[in-house]
Design a protein around this motif. Structure first.
Motif, mmCIF file in Angstrom:
data_model
loop_
_atom_site.group_PDB
_atom_site.id
_atom_site.type_symbol
_atom_site.label_atom_id
_atom_site.label_comp_id
_atom_site.label_asym_id
_atom_site.label_seq_id
_atom_site.Cartn_x
_atom_site.Cartn_y
_atom_site.Cartn_z
ATOM 1 N N LEU A 1 0.946 -1.160 -0.097
ATOM 2 C CA LEU A 1 0.030 -0.085 0.149
ATOM 3 C C LEU A 1 0.766 1.252 -0.048
ATOM 4 C CD1 LEU A 1 -2.661 -0.996 2.549
ATOM 5 C CD2 LEU A 1 -3.056 -0.811 0.301
ATOM 6 N N ARG B 1 0.774 6.222 3.177
ATOM 7 C CA ARG B 1 -0.268 6.695 4.008
ATOM 8 C C ARG B 1 -1.408 5.854 4.242
ATOM 9 N NH1 ARG B 1 0.996 11.293 0.750
ATOM 10 N NH2 ARG B 1 1.701 13.000 2.051
ATOM 11 N N GLU B 2 -1.676 5.173 3.249
ATOM 12 C CA GLU B 2 -2.966 4.062 3.435
ATOM 13 C C GLU B 2 -2.259 3.021 4.342
ATOM 14 O OE1 GLU B 2 -4.657 2.533 -0.226
ATOM 15 O OE2 GLU B 2 -4.168 4.566 -1.137
ATOM 16 N N ASP C 1 -2.678 4.258 7.903
ATOM 17 C CA ASP C 1 -3.875 4.478 8.297
ATOM 18 C C ASP C 1 -4.544 2.708 8.738
ATOM 19 O OD1 ASP C 1 -4.349 6.777 8.140
ATOM 20 O OD2 ASP C 1 -5.157 6.732 5.996
#
Length: 168
Positions: free
Chosen positions: A137, A140-141, A144
């Protein structure tokens, strides 16, 4: 031995409350995230405790990456220099669900953060007892998705450490 006596078993040694967190990423900052087998829905980077008190942290990181992902650091196509000690340490309270793995009274762990740069398309072979699936990913993803706050924070640090490694 009577039916009520327990047969002796080999005692499983307690985990050492010192571990590594390895953020495996591509040069494009795609991060490898893995779903825990013992806690579906909990996603993380590579983590693992030292096997012995005197095990060097770099050796712990190399071992854990190989065990959990099948990625071998130190081969010609992935030199040891691909693994960087970020010189960050997180001290956190061990989740109660996992405290039984540690000696009685141990409530905190010290986690040392590393980054491992791998080429895009690096094959991953998960350890089925540890992880169910994986995803690459954008950073940032990936942050999260992390269930652990220290893991999320490490992923958020990725651009800073890759820029430093490139002289930025």
């Amino acid at each position: 031995m009577t039916a009520t006596q327990a047969e002796p078993t080999l005692a499983r040694p307690y985990k050492i409350p010192e571990s590594v967190l390895v953020v495996i990423h591509t040069p494009q900052l795609e991060v490898l995230m893995m779903e825990r087998a013992d806690r579906p829905g909990f996603w993380q980077c590579v983590t693992g405790s030292k096997d012995a008190l005197d095990e060097p942290l770099m050796a712990t990181a190399v071992r854990e990456v190989a065990e959990e992902t099948g990625i071998v650091v130190g081969l010609p196509d992935l030199p040891l220099s691909s693994l960087r000690d970020w010189q960050l340490a997180n001290v956190y309270e061990i989740y109660p669900v996992w405290r039984h793995r540690y000696a009685p009274g141990v409530t905190h762990n010290t986690e040392h953060v590393f980054g491992l740069t791998v080429p895009a398309g690096t094959p991953v072979r998960l350890a089925p007892r540890e992880h169910l699936q994986y995803r690459w990913l954008p950073w940032r993803e990936a942050a999260d998705l992390c269930f652990s706050p220290s893991n999320a924070e490490a992923v958020l640090q990725l651009p800073r450490f890759t820029a430093e490694g490139q002289g930025g």
